[in-house]
Design a protein around this motif. Sequence first.
Motif, short mmCIF file in Angstrom:
data_model
loop_
_atom_site.label_atom_id
_atom_site.label_comp_id
_atom_site.label_asym_id
_atom_site.label_seq_id
_atom_site.Cartn_x
_atom_site.Cartn_y
_atom_site.Cartn_z
N GLU A 99 155.01 99.06 35.83
CA GLU A 99 153.85 99.57 36.58
C GLU A 99 153.89 99.17 38.06
OE1 GLU A 99 150.50 98.10 34.39
OE2 GLU A 99 151.06 99.22 32.59
N LYS A 100 154.98 98.55 38.44
CA LYS A 100 155.17 98.11 39.84
C LYS A 100 153.97 97.29 40.35
CE LYS A 100 158.51 101.41 41.62
NZ LYS A 100 158.90 102.12 40.41
N LYS A 101 153.56 96.30 39.58
CA LYS A 101 152.48 95.43 40.05
C LYS A 101 152.79 93.98 39.66
CE LYS A 101 149.60 95.78 36.00
NZ LYS A 101 148.41 96.04 35.31
N LYS B 69 155.96 94.81 31.66
CA LYS B 69 154.89 95.77 31.92
C LYS B 69 154.65 95.85 33.43
CE LYS B 69 150.26 96.71 30.06
NZ LYS B 69 149.20 96.04 30.84
N ASP B 70 154.60 94.67 34.06
CA ASP B 70 154.40 94.64 35.52
C ASP B 70 155.49 95.42 36.23
OD1 ASP B 70 152.20 93.12 35.15
OD2 ASP B 70 152.93 91.35 36.22
#
Length: 489
Positions: A70-72, A66-67
């Motif tokens: 979402e590039k986080k 997921k990160d």
Amino acid sequence: PLDLGNIQGDILAGGLPKKTETCYFFRINDAYVHDFRTQLAKLVPLITSTAEVLDDQRKQLAQNKKDAAEKKITPPLLKICGVNISFSTKGLKKMGITDEIGDAAFDAGMLSGAKDLGDIGHSSPNGQFDPDWVPAFKQEIHGLILITGDSYATAAEKLAEIEHIFRVKTQNPIIHEVIRLVGDVRSGKEKGHEHFGFQDGISNPAVKDVDAKPNPGQQVIPQGIILCGRPGDAPTLGTPAVPVHRPSWALDGSFLSFRYLFQLVPEFNKFLKENPITITGLTHEQGSELLGARLVGRWKSGAPVDLAPLHDDPVLGQDPLRNNDFHYTFPDDQQTQTRCPFAAHLRKTNPRGDLDQFGPNALTPHRIVRSGIAFGPEVTPAEAATERTQLPRGLLFIAYQSNIEQGFQFVQQSWSNNTKFPPKKPANEVPGFDPIIGQTNNGGVRTLSGTNPNSQTTDLNLDKQWVVPKGGEYFFSPSIPALKNTFAL
Ligand code: N7H
């Protein structure tokens, strides 16, 4: 069928997640054996199972995906804490559990086998062998509680909870702490590397129907090589082999071999510096690095020398699809030491294709699951400058297996300490000692051949043992139902 909720979480599937691990060795107070067993029922809910470990791994993977999408970056979900418990043979007896468990090495205890393991020591006046261990491991130890965590604070909090269960800080403590050892994953770019600087934790066998997707080159072993009572639970050694009999409560338990291993890091580095492999085109420094890689069997990055013989390949080292896919069966390595010395630590402790001549299952009974952690501080500038160890550091070595004689003990005694192993070599060539863990009782001269690929019959004299055992014991890590229904009252 196997229920992973029944199995203690450090044994399979990569083990308890750990940044820090406390190994709490205890003795049950003679006056309170009954209380120990009743209070054990209160510890059971704190025990982390393999199912929980796997569940956390899945959640973390999903979070990572997921990160990435979402590039986080969110903080790791690492489970706050893990707890496991295991018992020595003396601990079982103390609790009144006297069924014959079916493992002679466990029954004898590690101290009585220290001489055969090759530990350094001397004969005491009564003629018995006395290893150079710290005193705590010569005392009676009944059990080991493992507490893993993401920080000292969470581990300390959990330990306080456990000490409270066993009234440790009261006038009538149920258990006494014999010794407490704390291990830490190294930080920064040394994360996951042991103290000599080599990436660790790459190669463990995959357990059938537990590790769903084995990596290329990763051996899949029957459950019974690690878990008692499961298919493949090994018969005792000997011809004909005697089938093993276990009490019913042993099902899904595993034997834990613990070793308190000190590492002399500045001295190891000094030796590499003073004995570079001289090959045209390599600098002195590269020659030293190559020697280190050939003593271990992998470069510091984890890249196996069988695939990357002369130069490190960090991309390969970090690639789980390639970094375990080697067998010492390249035509130039089968009968020679061109790519990897026969006695390199990896080749000694898991000789892969070197035992092909004995059939496809020759290695299987001797596979172990390693789950240790480094301990002690980084090398200080003063230690580096003087090339002498001043502070204790090393490895809290933990290995799981269903049969100690065939597992840890076999690897140490019959492979690493046995200068003639592995057998697949040109006549007259003696592989020598595993330079990392091979040992002799007198700490005397050890040699190995083939460190220089261009001069394979030349022996290299290793000036000292850089891994020094200072203690250890064998434990049994029971299933959670056995803890609940047989051990606890
Ligand atoms: Fe070893 N080291 O840093 O040199 N070990 N070991 N070990 N070891 C391995 O492949 C090391 C010890 C095994 O499947 C790696 O995961 C050190 C004992 C086995 O190809 C490194 C110490 C025993 C393997 C080290 C130490 C073993 C293995 C590569 C002590 C058993 C898998 C990482 C301080 C008796 C081999 C990896 C395979 C790998 C080192 C102890 C056994 C870097 C420093 C006591 C079976």
